[in-house]
Write a protein that holds these residues in place. Sequence first.
Motif, PDB file in Angstrom:
ATOM      1  N   LEU A 127     -12.420 -11.877   5.581  1.00 57.37           N
ATOM      2  CA  LEU A 127     -13.452 -11.014   5.003  1.00 57.37           C
ATOM      3  C   LEU A 127     -13.035  -9.545   5.064  1.00 57.37           C
ATOM      4  O   LEU A 127     -13.299  -8.781   4.126  1.00 57.37           O
ATOM      5  CB  LEU A 127     -14.775 -11.204   5.732  1.00 57.37           C
ATOM      6  CG  LEU A 127     -15.573 -12.448   5.367  1.00 57.37           C
ATOM      7  CD1 LEU A 127     -16.789 -12.581   6.256  1.00 57.37           C
ATOM      8  CD2 LEU A 127     -15.997 -12.390   3.905  1.00 57.37           C
ATOM      9  N   GLY A 128     -12.392  -9.148   6.145  1.00 58.79           N
ATOM     10  CA  GLY A 128     -11.908  -7.773   6.252  1.00 58.79           C
ATOM     11  C   GLY A 128     -10.924  -7.441   5.162  1.00 58.79           C
ATOM     12  O   GLY A 128     -10.970  -6.358   4.565  1.00 58.79           O
ATOM     13  N   LYS A 129     -10.015  -8.381   4.875  1.00 61.90           N
ATOM     14  CA  LYS A 129      -9.042  -8.153   3.801  1.00 61.90           C
ATOM     15  C   LYS A 129      -9.732  -8.077   2.444  1.00 61.90           C
ATOM     16  O   LYS A 129      -9.373  -7.252   1.601  1.00 61.90           O
ATOM     17  CB  LYS A 129      -7.976  -9.267   3.792  1.00 61.90           C
ATOM     18  CG  LYS A 129      -7.110  -9.288   5.013  1.00 61.90           C
ATOM     19  CD  LYS A 129      -6.335  -7.997   5.133  1.00 61.90           C
ATOM     20  CE  LYS A 129      -5.479  -8.009   6.370  1.00 61.90           C
ATOM     21  NZ  LYS A 129      -4.848  -6.757   6.641  1.00 61.90           N
ATOM     22  N   ILE A 130     -10.706  -8.940   2.219  1.00 65.35           N
ATOM     23  CA  ILE A 130     -11.444  -8.917   0.941  1.00 65.35           C
ATOM     24  C   ILE A 130     -12.150  -7.579   0.767  1.00 65.35           C
ATOM     25  O   ILE A 130     -12.102  -6.960  -0.305  1.00 65.35           O
ATOM     26  CB  ILE A 130     -12.433 -10.097   0.869  1.00 65.35           C
ATOM     27  CG1 ILE A 130     -11.662 -11.421   0.745  1.00 65.35           C
ATOM     28  CG2 ILE A 130     -13.421  -9.929  -0.278  1.00 65.35           C
ATOM     29  CD1 ILE A 130     -12.519 -12.658   0.876  1.00 65.35           C
ATOM     30  N   PHE A 131     -12.822  -7.101   1.846  1.00 61.17           N
ATOM     31  CA  PHE A 131     -13.520  -5.820   1.766  1.00 61.17           C
ATOM     32  C   PHE A 131     -12.540  -4.663   1.582  1.00 61.17           C
ATOM     33  O   PHE A 131     -12.842  -3.704   0.874  1.00 61.17           O
ATOM     34  CB  PHE A 131     -14.390  -5.587   3.001  1.00 61.17           C
ATOM     35  CG  PHE A 131     -15.626  -6.439   3.026  1.00 61.17           C
ATOM     36  CD1 PHE A 131     -16.409  -6.610   1.905  1.00 61.17           C
ATOM     37  CD2 PHE A 131     -16.002  -7.075   4.196  1.00 61.17           C
ATOM     38  CE1 PHE A 131     -17.545  -7.393   1.926  1.00 61.17           C
ATOM     39  CE2 PHE A 131     -17.135  -7.861   4.230  1.00 61.17           C
ATOM     40  CZ  PHE A 131     -17.905  -8.028   3.100  1.00 61.17           C
ATOM     41  N   LEU A 132     -11.365  -4.750   2.184  1.00 59.91           N
ATOM     42  CA  LEU A 132     -10.358  -3.712   2.003  1.00 59.91           C
ATOM     43  C   LEU A 132      -9.894  -3.657   0.550  1.00 59.91           C
ATOM     44  O   LEU A 132      -9.807  -2.575  -0.052  1.00 59.91           O
ATOM     45  CB  LEU A 132      -9.167  -3.957   2.936  1.00 59.91           C
ATOM     46  CG  LEU A 132      -8.007  -2.983   2.800  1.00 59.91           C
ATOM     47  CD1 LEU A 132      -8.451  -1.580   3.208  1.00 59.91           C
ATOM     48  CD2 LEU A 132      -6.831  -3.456   3.627  1.00 59.91           C
ATOM     49  N   ILE A 133      -9.624  -4.814  -0.029  1.00 58.78           N
ATOM     50  CA  ILE A 133      -9.198  -4.872  -1.435  1.00 58.78           C
ATOM     51  C   ILE A 133     -10.300  -4.344  -2.345  1.00 58.78           C
ATOM     52  O   ILE A 133     -10.038  -3.574  -3.281  1.00 58.78           O
ATOM     53  CB  ILE A 133      -8.786  -6.309  -1.810  1.00 58.78           C
ATOM     54  CG1 ILE A 133      -7.489  -6.687  -1.073  1.00 58.78           C
ATOM     55  CG2 ILE A 133      -8.620  -6.461  -3.321  1.00 58.78           C
ATOM     56  CD1 ILE A 133      -7.137  -8.151  -1.157  1.00 58.78           C
ATOM     57  N   ALA A 134     -11.561  -4.727  -2.051  1.00 59.30           N
ATOM     58  CA  ALA A 134     -12.682  -4.248  -2.875  1.00 59.30           C
ATOM     59  C   ALA A 134     -12.830  -2.742  -2.751  1.00 59.30           C
ATOM     60  O   ALA A 134     -13.083  -2.051  -3.747  1.00 59.30           O
ATOM     61  CB  ALA A 134     -13.970  -4.955  -2.449  1.00 59.30           C
ATOM     62  N   ALA A 135     -12.666  -2.209  -1.544  1.00 59.96           N
ATOM     63  CA  ALA A 135     -12.789  -0.763  -1.353  1.00 59.96           C
ATOM     64  C   ALA A 135     -11.712  -0.016  -2.113  1.00 59.96           C
ATOM     65  O   ALA A 135     -11.981   1.009  -2.756  1.00 59.96           O
ATOM     66  CB  ALA A 135     -12.718  -0.430   0.145  1.00 59.96           C
ATOM     67  N   ILE A 136     -10.487  -0.510  -2.062  1.00 67.85           N
ATOM     68  CA  ILE A 136      -9.395   0.134  -2.802  1.00 67.85           C
ATOM     69  C   ILE A 136      -9.649   0.060  -4.296  1.00 67.85           C
ATOM     70  O   ILE A 136      -9.465   1.039  -5.029  1.00 67.85           O
ATOM     71  CB  ILE A 136      -8.040  -0.506  -2.428  1.00 67.85           C
ATOM     72  CG1 ILE A 136      -7.673  -0.169  -0.989  1.00 67.85           C
ATOM     73  CG2 ILE A 136      -6.933  -0.054  -3.387  1.00 67.85           C
ATOM     74  CD1 ILE A 136      -6.472  -0.922  -0.460  1.00 67.85           C
ATOM     75  N   TYR A 137     -10.115  -1.100  -4.799  1.00 67.53           N
ATOM     76  CA  TYR A 137     -10.392  -1.280  -6.227  1.00 67.53           C
ATOM     77  C   TYR A 137     -11.463  -0.293  -6.682  1.00 67.53           C
ATOM     78  O   TYR A 137     -11.299   0.417  -7.684  1.00 67.53           O
ATOM     79  CB  TYR A 137     -10.825  -2.714  -6.495  1.00 67.53           C
ATOM     80  CG  TYR A 137     -11.315  -2.942  -7.894  1.00 67.53           C
ATOM     81  CD1 TYR A 137     -10.423  -3.040  -8.964  1.00 67.53           C
ATOM     82  CD2 TYR A 137     -12.672  -3.042  -8.163  1.00 67.53           C
ATOM     83  CE1 TYR A 137     -10.878  -3.240 -10.250  1.00 67.53           C
ATOM     84  CE2 TYR A 137     -13.138  -3.246  -9.453  1.00 67.53           C
ATOM     85  CZ  TYR A 137     -12.241  -3.344 -10.494  1.00 67.53           C
ATOM     86  OH  TYR A 137     -12.695  -3.539 -11.769  1.00 67.53           O
ATOM     87  N   TYR A 138     -12.585  -0.229  -5.934  1.00 63.75           N
ATOM     88  CA  TYR A 138     -13.665   0.662  -6.351  1.00 63.75           C
ATOM     89  C   TYR A 138     -13.287   2.129  -6.172  1.00 63.75           C
ATOM     90  O   TYR A 138     -13.757   2.987  -6.926  1.00 63.75           O
ATOM     91  CB  TYR A 138     -14.966   0.330  -5.612  1.00 63.75           C
ATOM     92  CG  TYR A 138     -15.599  -0.929  -6.152  1.00 63.75           C
ATOM     93  CD1 TYR A 138     -16.058  -0.984  -7.460  1.00 63.75           C
ATOM     94  CD2 TYR A 138     -15.703  -2.061  -5.373  1.00 63.75           C
ATOM     95  CE1 TYR A 138     -16.622  -2.140  -7.973  1.00 63.75           C
ATOM     96  CE2 TYR A 138     -16.265  -3.226  -5.873  1.00 63.75           C
ATOM     97  CZ  TYR A 138     -16.713  -3.265  -7.181  1.00 63.75           C
ATOM     98  OH  TYR A 138     -17.268  -4.402  -7.688  1.00 63.75           O
ATOM     99  N   PHE A 139     -12.429   2.444  -5.216  1.00 58.91           N
ATOM    100  CA  PHE A 139     -11.946   3.814  -5.087  1.00 58.91           C
ATOM    101  C   PHE A 139     -11.142   4.209  -6.320  1.00 58.91           C
ATOM    102  O   PHE A 139     -11.329   5.288  -6.875  1.00 58.91           O
ATOM    103  CB  PHE A 139     -11.091   3.970  -3.827  1.00 58.91           C
ATOM    104  CG  PHE A 139     -10.419   5.296  -3.731  1.00 58.91           C
ATOM    105  CD1 PHE A 139     -11.132   6.420  -3.330  1.00 58.91           C
ATOM    106  CD2 PHE A 139      -9.072   5.438  -4.063  1.00 58.91           C
ATOM    107  CE1 PHE A 139     -10.506   7.655  -3.254  1.00 58.91           C
ATOM    108  CE2 PHE A 139      -8.450   6.672  -3.990  1.00 58.91           C
ATOM    109  CZ  PHE A 139      -9.174   7.787  -3.584  1.00 58.91           C
ATOM    110  N   LEU A 140     -10.240   3.323  -6.743  1.00 57.63           N
ATOM    111  CA  LEU A 140      -9.431   3.623  -7.932  1.00 57.63           C
ATOM    112  C   LEU A 140     -10.290   3.695  -9.192  1.00 57.63           C
ATOM    113  O   LEU A 140     -10.065   4.544 -10.062  1.00 57.63           O
ATOM    114  CB  LEU A 140      -8.317   2.589  -8.082  1.00 57.63           C
ATOM    115  CG  LEU A 140      -7.250   2.605  -6.976  1.00 57.63           C
ATOM    116  CD1 LEU A 140      -6.278   1.447  -7.160  1.00 57.63           C
ATOM    117  CD2 LEU A 140      -6.524   3.938  -6.959  1.00 57.63           C
TER     118      LEU A 140
END
Length: 161
Positions: A127-140
């Motif tokens: 879940l931490g990895k999923i949230f990290l990927i989502a955070a990077i995606y929404y940041f970009l």
Amino acid sequence: MEIKKYIESGVLESYVLGSASEEEIRQLLLLKRQYPEIQDALFQLETDLETLARHISIPPPPGMFEKIERGINALIVPGDTPPISDRGANNRHYYNNGNQFIEVEAESSQMRVHKAWRWIMAGVFVLGKIFLIAAIYYFLENHQAQEQIQQLKTELKQYHK
């Protein structure tokens, strides 16, 4: 200093409960020697707290003391010498228990975890990895949207000129 106000200030209670500061303790002990009223109030407070503790205490179940005593007596072998500890290789202790040695692992370089916690930790990691990927995606995405907004603002400024 009025003694009655000092007694009612709560310093005596904090002293009895162990939460008084060093300065309050020093002052209380000095005043206790000078004024018998403070000594009497302190004695009465300690007596009241002891009475309260006796009234709200819960007695242990019947036979509990005997059970504890039997458990302690089971651990003590009469006539046995105290265990001899010798540190061997790989951080293991060897205890002499009569004629045999019992190997006890003193320290381990690995941590043991119950199987259920392993799955929980694996899930938290995923879940931490999923949230990290989502955070990077929404940041970009946000960065790209900000650039588009800035570009539209410059086009609007040029259009209005």
